[in-house]
Design an enzyme around this catalytic site. Sequence first.
Site, short mmCIF file in Angstrom:
data_model
loop_
_atom_site.label_atom_id
_atom_site.label_comp_id
_atom_site.label_asym_id
_atom_site.label_seq_id
_atom_site.Cartn_x
_atom_site.Cartn_y
_atom_site.Cartn_z
N LYS A 246 2.14 -6.60 -3.90
CA LYS A 246 0.69 -6.80 -4.35
C LYS A 246 0.53 -8.20 -4.26
O LYS A 246 1.31 -9.05 -3.60
CB LYS A 246 0.30 -5.96 -5.52
CG LYS A 246 0.64 -4.38 -5.46
CD LYS A 246 -0.07 -3.33 -5.99
CE LYS A 246 0.62 -2.05 -5.94
NZ LYS A 246 -0.23 -1.11 -6.89
N ASN B 12 5.99 -2.92 -2.48
CA ASN B 12 4.60 -3.67 -2.35
C ASN B 12 4.60 -4.43 -3.51
O ASN B 12 4.31 -4.09 -4.75
CB ASN B 12 3.68 -2.26 -2.48
CG ASN B 12 2.35 -2.69 -2.38
OD1 ASN B 12 2.24 -3.98 -2.11
ND2 ASN B 12 1.29 -1.82 -2.32
N SER C 14 3.97 4.92 -9.45
CA SER C 14 4.68 4.63 -10.88
C SER C 14 5.95 5.22 -10.90
O SER C 14 6.74 6.00 -11.53
CB SER C 14 4.04 5.54 -11.83
OG SER C 14 2.68 4.84 -12.31
N GLU D 30 -5.93 0.37 -3.17
CA GLU D 30 -6.73 -0.68 -3.73
C GLU D 30 -7.67 -1.31 -2.45
O GLU D 30 -8.44 -1.83 -2.93
CB GLU D 30 -5.41 -1.75 -4.30
CG GLU D 30 -4.87 -1.18 -5.67
CD GLU D 30 -3.35 -1.49 -5.97
OE1 GLU D 30 -2.99 -2.46 -5.30
OE2 GLU D 30 -2.80 -1.02 -6.87
N GLU E 68 0.60 8.55 -2.02
CA GLU E 68 0.35 7.85 -2.99
C GLU E 68 -0.85 8.43 -3.88
O GLU E 68 -1.93 8.04 -3.57
CB GLU E 68 0.12 6.34 -2.91
CG GLU E 68 1.24 5.68 -2.37
CD GLU E 68 1.35 4.28 -2.64
OE1 GLU E 68 2.13 3.75 -3.50
OE2 GLU E 68 0.26 3.45 -2.37
N HIS F 68 -3.95 0.94 1.91
CA HIS F 68 -3.65 1.33 0.43
C HIS F 68 -4.80 1.57 -0.32
O HIS F 68 -5.97 0.99 0.03
CB HIS F 68 -2.99 0.09 -0.05
CG HIS F 68 -2.33 0.24 -1.34
ND1 HIS F 68 -3.01 0.01 -2.56
CD2 HIS F 68 -1.08 0.40 -1.71
CE1 HIS F 68 -2.34 0.30 -3.40
NE2 HIS F 68 -1.04 0.63 -3.08
N GLY G 100 0.19 2.54 -10.72
CA GLY G 100 0.22 1.73 -11.93
C GLY G 100 -0.18 2.17 -13.27
O GLY G 100 -0.63 1.54 -14.10
P1 PGA Z 1 3.02 1.28 -8.60
O1 PGA Z 1 2.33 1.05 -7.35
O2 PGA Z 1 4.51 1.70 -8.44
O3 PGA Z 1 3.01 0.14 -9.69
O4 PGA Z 1 2.33 2.59 -9.19
C1 PGA Z 1 2.58 1.69 -6.27
C2 PGA Z 1 1.70 1.41 -5.07
O5 PGA Z 1 0.60 0.90 -5.36
O6 PGA Z 1 2.18 1.16 -3.89
#
Ligand code: PGA
Length: 227
Positions: free
Chosen positions: A9, A7, A190, A88, A154, A86, A160
């Site tokens: 983003k 992903n 992460s 976000e 997640e 997701h 993040g």
């Molecule tokens: P990250 O993001 O690996 O940067 O923690 C994972 C995600 O949001 O899918």
Amino acid sequence: MRYIVANFKMQGTDTYFGTLAQQLIASKTTATVVLCPSYPYLASLAAHPIAVGAQDVSAFATGAYTGQVSASMLLSVGCTYVIIGHSERRKYCQESNSEIKQKLSQALASGLKPILCVGEVDADMTSTARQSLLAEQLQVLEGLALDNVLIAYEPVWAIGTGKSADPKYAQMVHQEILALVKAPVLYGGSVNATNAPAFLAQSAVSGLLVGGASLDATAFLSICQIG
Ligand code: PGA
């Protein structure tokens, strides 16, 4: 089957994605790798023999929805997967479970494979609160055929932050999810080249959803090579 989903983003470039695709193909990884860039890069990435996914899809099939992209449009440019729900998007776009359900229905009706993201917000949540939140988030799958659905667990507190969940904790939550839904469950939050093997060693972890580390080609390629 093991899934490794990138992903990216709202990051990355056409050149980065194309080079990564070529490196992945050359690496002959046995995992199913799915690359999910922003919309403008989907078509050129899909020209490579590699699975490509979008990061979102419209809840509607067609019509006057400025700025939105339908499931059939995604299919037409070569997408086979789509990330839905997701955290976000839940946070910044106020996506509700009912909108997420509509998006899932659109994706499945068009033949796209949805990757439904679920996860608790707070690391301090009690197990009862976590279980009821996850059950509510998974409720959107009720009545839908699950054959083409992937779940990404997640924990929001791990996304993040550099603070990934403990692999044993992920295994426990994945088992809770599997008790409710029969679909492969990926872990995300992460993930990096160092912690990925421990997650993939868990029997209930069918793959990984990788954010930040997917922007580091060396790290991402090494995650895709884990045997
Ligand atoms: P990250 O993001 O690996 O940067 O923690 C994972 C995600 O949001 O899918």
